[in-house]
Design an enzyme around this catalytic site. Structure first.
Site, PDB file in Angstrom:
ATOM      1  N   THR A  31       1.452   0.706   3.194  1.00  0.00           N
ATOM      2  CA  THR A  31       0.559  -0.369   2.723  1.00  0.00           C
ATOM      3  C   THR A  31       1.331  -1.686   2.644  1.00  0.00           C
ATOM      4  O   THR A  31       0.834  -2.744   3.058  1.00  0.00           O
ATOM      5  CB  THR A  31      -0.028  -0.008   1.330  1.00  0.00           C
ATOM      6  OG1 THR A  31      -0.457   1.340   1.347  1.00  0.00           O
ATOM      7  CG2 THR A  31      -1.191  -0.912   0.967  1.00  0.00           C
ATOM      8  N   ASP A  84       1.581   6.001  -5.027  1.00  0.00           N
ATOM      9  CA  ASP A  84       1.074   7.277  -4.519  1.00  0.00           C
ATOM     10  C   ASP A  84      -0.156   7.714  -5.301  1.00  0.00           C
ATOM     11  O   ASP A  84      -1.059   8.353  -4.758  1.00  0.00           O
ATOM     12  CB  ASP A  84       2.176   8.336  -4.602  1.00  0.00           C
ATOM     13  CG  ASP A  84       3.363   7.932  -3.743  1.00  0.00           C
ATOM     14  OD1 ASP A  84       3.175   7.762  -2.531  1.00  0.00           O
ATOM     15  OD2 ASP A  84       4.454   7.729  -4.296  1.00  0.00           O
ATOM     16  N   GLY A  95       7.253   6.554  -5.361  1.00  0.00           N
ATOM     17  CA  GLY A  95       8.490   7.172  -4.889  1.00  0.00           C
ATOM     18  C   GLY A  95       8.295   8.122  -3.729  1.00  0.00           C
ATOM     19  O   GLY A  95       9.241   8.768  -3.302  1.00  0.00           O
ATOM     20  N   GLU A 103      12.378  -0.032  -6.695  1.00  0.00           N
ATOM     21  CA  GLU A 103      11.014  -0.492  -7.017  1.00  0.00           C
ATOM     22  C   GLU A 103      10.867  -0.686  -8.530  1.00  0.00           C
ATOM     23  O   GLU A 103      10.273  -1.655  -8.998  1.00  0.00           O
ATOM     24  CB  GLU A 103       9.990   0.533  -6.511  1.00  0.00           C
ATOM     25  CG  GLU A 103       9.917   0.577  -4.995  1.00  0.00           C
ATOM     26  CD  GLU A 103       9.029   1.691  -4.452  1.00  0.00           C
ATOM     27  OE1 GLU A 103       8.681   1.620  -3.275  1.00  0.00           O
ATOM     28  OE2 GLU A 103       8.685   2.629  -5.205  1.00  0.00           O
TER      29      GLU A 103
END
Ligand code: 5RP
Length: 219
Positions: A31, A84, A95, A103
């Protein structure tokens, strides 16, 4: 729209949230790759980016977007990344791409975290997606046994060394009813570098791509 088209449309929607001329934080994944491409189509929209992974750095540079070291900038107003899974409190599992530690660092520094996802990622209860945890290799047996005690089914992710030289454990069949408590508990285990549960530092805004448009959820 298919899954990739949904990702692309939410990536483009995120451009509206960028204050021109700033440095933004950029996450990792498919994305985000669409987001970086969209960013490059608006000339000079950002001054540059702080990247959460080698792959995002590669794409940012490929599209001519300067990449800054987090330690060289004074502040970060915006972080844009995917997830996710995300729930309605904007807590997330992240992750899947093994970039969770960087992140989490960038998300913690940024004033605003905008999470861009397609509707398949929006859930009531986190945990259907296996929870990634980055750990120091010598702690693997200890942490696997502690995670079993917490009720999960942990497995070492095969053939992966993180950018920080560590390994990833994915916890399967782990219904996360108390995300903050579970995040704190896992964080407290010696050997854990970071857990891909973003329950304390949630997103501030989720942009969710649906067949009928972009749904906006604010925390
Ligand atoms: C990487 C991540 C990603 O945000 C997450 O895996 C979603 O990826 P994608 O956009 O490819 O579905 O946390 O560590």
């Amino acid at each position: 729209m298919n899954a990739n088209e949904l990702k692309k449309s939410v990536a483009i929607a995120a451009l509206d949230y960028i204050y021109p001329g700033t440095i933004i934080g950029v996450g990792t994944g498919s994305t985000v790759s669409y987001f970086i491409k969209a960013l490059s189509s608006v000339k000079n929209l950002v001054h540059g980016a702080v990247s959460s992974s080698r792959s995002s750095t590669f794409f940012l540079k490929k599209y001519g977007i300067p990449v800054y070291n987090l330690n060289d900038i004074k502040s970060l107003t915006l972080y844009i990344d995917s997830a996710d899974e995300i729930n309605f409190k904007l807590q997330m599992i992240k992750g899947g791409g093994a970039a969770l530690t960087k992140e989490k660092i960038i998300a913690s520094v940024a004033k605003t975290f905008i999470c861009i996802v397609d509707e398949s990622k929006l859930v009531k209860v986190l945990g259907k997606f296996p929870l990634p945890i980055e750990i120091i290799p010598m702690s693997v047996s200890y942490i696997l046994s502690e995670l079993i005690k917490l009720g999960g089914n942990p497995k070492v992710r095969k053939n992966i060394v993180t950018e920080n030289g560590n390994i990833i454990i994915d916890v399967y069949n782990f219904k996360i009813l108390n995300p903050i408590g579970i995040e704190e508990k896992i964080n407290s285990l010696p050997g854990v570098v970071s857990v891909g549960l973003f329950a304390t530092r949630t997103a501030n805004i989720a942009l969710v791509s649906t067949q009928s448009g972009i749904q906006i959820i604010k925390s």
